[in-house]
Design a protein around this motif. Structure first.
Motif, mmCIF file in Angstrom:
data_model
loop_
_atom_site.group_PDB
_atom_site.id
_atom_site.type_symbol
_atom_site.label_atom_id
_atom_site.label_comp_id
_atom_site.label_asym_id
_atom_site.label_seq_id
_atom_site.Cartn_x
_atom_site.Cartn_y
_atom_site.Cartn_z
ATOM 1 N N VAL A 106 0.832 -1.203 0.000
ATOM 2 C CA VAL A 106 0.000 0.000 0.000
ATOM 3 C C VAL A 106 0.867 1.253 0.000
ATOM 4 O O VAL A 106 0.606 2.198 -0.766
ATOM 5 C CB VAL A 106 -0.948 -0.009 1.217
ATOM 6 N N VAL A 110 0.531 3.333 -3.366
ATOM 7 C CA VAL A 110 -0.184 4.604 -3.262
ATOM 8 C C VAL A 110 0.738 5.770 -3.616
ATOM 9 O O VAL A 110 0.340 6.705 -4.330
ATOM 10 C CB VAL A 110 -0.769 4.764 -1.847
ATOM 11 N N TRP A 175 2.209 -4.179 -5.042
ATOM 12 C CA TRP A 175 2.041 -2.735 -5.106
ATOM 13 C C TRP A 175 1.425 -2.268 -6.417
ATOM 14 O O TRP A 175 0.856 -1.170 -6.492
ATOM 15 C CB TRP A 175 3.384 -2.033 -4.913
ATOM 16 N N TYR A 178 -2.354 -1.350 -6.395
ATOM 17 C CA TYR A 178 -2.627 -0.093 -5.694
ATOM 18 C C TYR A 178 -2.195 1.097 -6.545
ATOM 19 O O TYR A 178 -2.888 2.123 -6.572
ATOM 20 C CB TYR A 178 -1.901 -0.076 -4.352
ATOM 21 N N VAL A 221 -8.598 1.991 -2.171
ATOM 22 C CA VAL A 221 -7.384 1.367 -1.623
ATOM 23 C C VAL A 221 -7.713 0.538 -0.388
ATOM 24 O O VAL A 221 -7.202 -0.573 -0.211
ATOM 25 C CB VAL A 221 -6.335 2.449 -1.279
ATOM 26 N N ALA A 225 -7.040 -3.365 -0.154
ATOM 27 C CA ALA A 225 -6.115 -3.861 0.858
ATOM 28 C C ALA A 225 -6.755 -4.954 1.707
ATOM 29 O O ALA A 225 -6.101 -5.947 2.055
ATOM 30 C CB ALA A 225 -5.642 -2.712 1.749
#
Length: 302
Positions: A106, A110, A175, A178, A221, A225
């Motif tokens: 994350v 992000v 990743w 995200y 997100v 997650a």
């Protein structure tokens, strides 16, 4: 109490309280997390304390079967370890690795998604082509590669170092989802009036991304997650089953399944069935929570 009442009166709280599946999944997930987090106090035995193990207790069936022992409700393995206690300790490792790998994914995803969506241009093109490259490889093969290279570079890795390699191997491809999700949301948010107003008054781009854009792209997100925690736990179990996951001195659910697989066809089914069942229950409950959260945060379904 007031905060709890306000949450119950909110849209998300009402959605949760009106969904029996979400409440049952949350209860099961909380029980699993509680038993794993407090395993040293909840577990009836310490399965990894060699001083307390007795080979005479090896391969005992569950207590309700003929030859079972009430001191070992779910039976024992080939070393005399209590299966119930091993499940609690093993779930703690699986949950810790899964949650840590998702957190790392994350943070990286992000950050890169915000940068790609907000700046655009060659930065966006480069990061998205990098995502495409990462998506072209199966996640489990990349995890196997990184875990294998890490074990080769650090053959005596124990404890935190071994788990660090395991977390990195799972996060390396995690990743990407995200980054692509945040990038798409950022492309929409960057053209809205509040972002344009912040630019006009001279707010720095980094501050705009952190204070204005980020809070408005965290909804998807959070849902992703939650679902990815279950995927990360299963990936960790797969790596451990293949022998490149958690070290033998601290076995996870995947390691317990691999050990029990050697005895599956000799009649000692409980050694592998119970760890597999716990893994399924954890993954299923987390996935149900993720599905509920996706629906609860979707304004079109309110």
């Amino acid at each position: 109490m007031n905060a709890l009442k306000r949450w119950a009166d909110s849209d998300v709280g009402h959605s949760f309280l009106s969904s029996p599946a979400a409440m049952i999944a949350a209860f099961v997930a909380l029980v699993c997390v509680f038993c794993s987090a407090f395993a040293p106090w909840v577990a009836p035995h310490n399965p990894f304390d060699l001083a307390t193990l007795e080979l005479s207790n090896a391969l005992l069936p569950p207590s309700w079967s003929e030859g079972g022992n009430a001191a070992f409700p779910l039976g024992t393995d080939d070393q005399g370890r209590d299966i119930l206690s091993a499940l609690m300790y093993g779930a703690r490792i699986s949950l810790a690795v899964g949650i840590a790998s998702v957190l790392l994914s994350v943070i990286v995803g992000v950050a890169l998604g915000l940068v790609a969506g907000f700046l655009g241009g060659w930065v966006d093109a480069f990061l998205m082509r990098l995502c495409d490259v990462m998506l072209s490889f199966p996640a489990i093969l990349v995890a196997l590669l990184i875990a294998g290279v890490g074990r080769a570079l650090f053959p005596d890795a124990q404890g935190a170092l071994a788990f660090g390699v395991l977390i990195l191997s799972i996060s390396l491809t995690g990743w990407v989802q995200y980054a692509r999700t945040v990038r798409g949301s950022t492309l929409v948010e960057r053209n809205k009036e509040y972002v344009q107003a912040a630019r006009v008054i001279g707010v720095a781009p980094l501050r705009i991304m952190r204070r204005h854009v980020l809070p408005n792209v965290l909804g998807p997100v959070l849902v992703l997650a939650t679902i990815q925690v279950a995927t990360a736990i299963i990936t960790e179990a797969t790596l451990s089953f293949l022998g490149v996951g958690a070290p033998p001195t601290a076995p996870s659910l995947g390691t317990l399944i691999r050990v029990g697989n050697d005895y599956l066809f000799s009649g000692e089914w409980w050694i592998t069935v119970f760890p597999g069942a716990v893994l399924v229950v954890i993954a299923f409950s987390v996935n149900l929570l993720g599905d509920w959260l996706r629906d609860a945060l979707n304004p079109r379904l309110r």
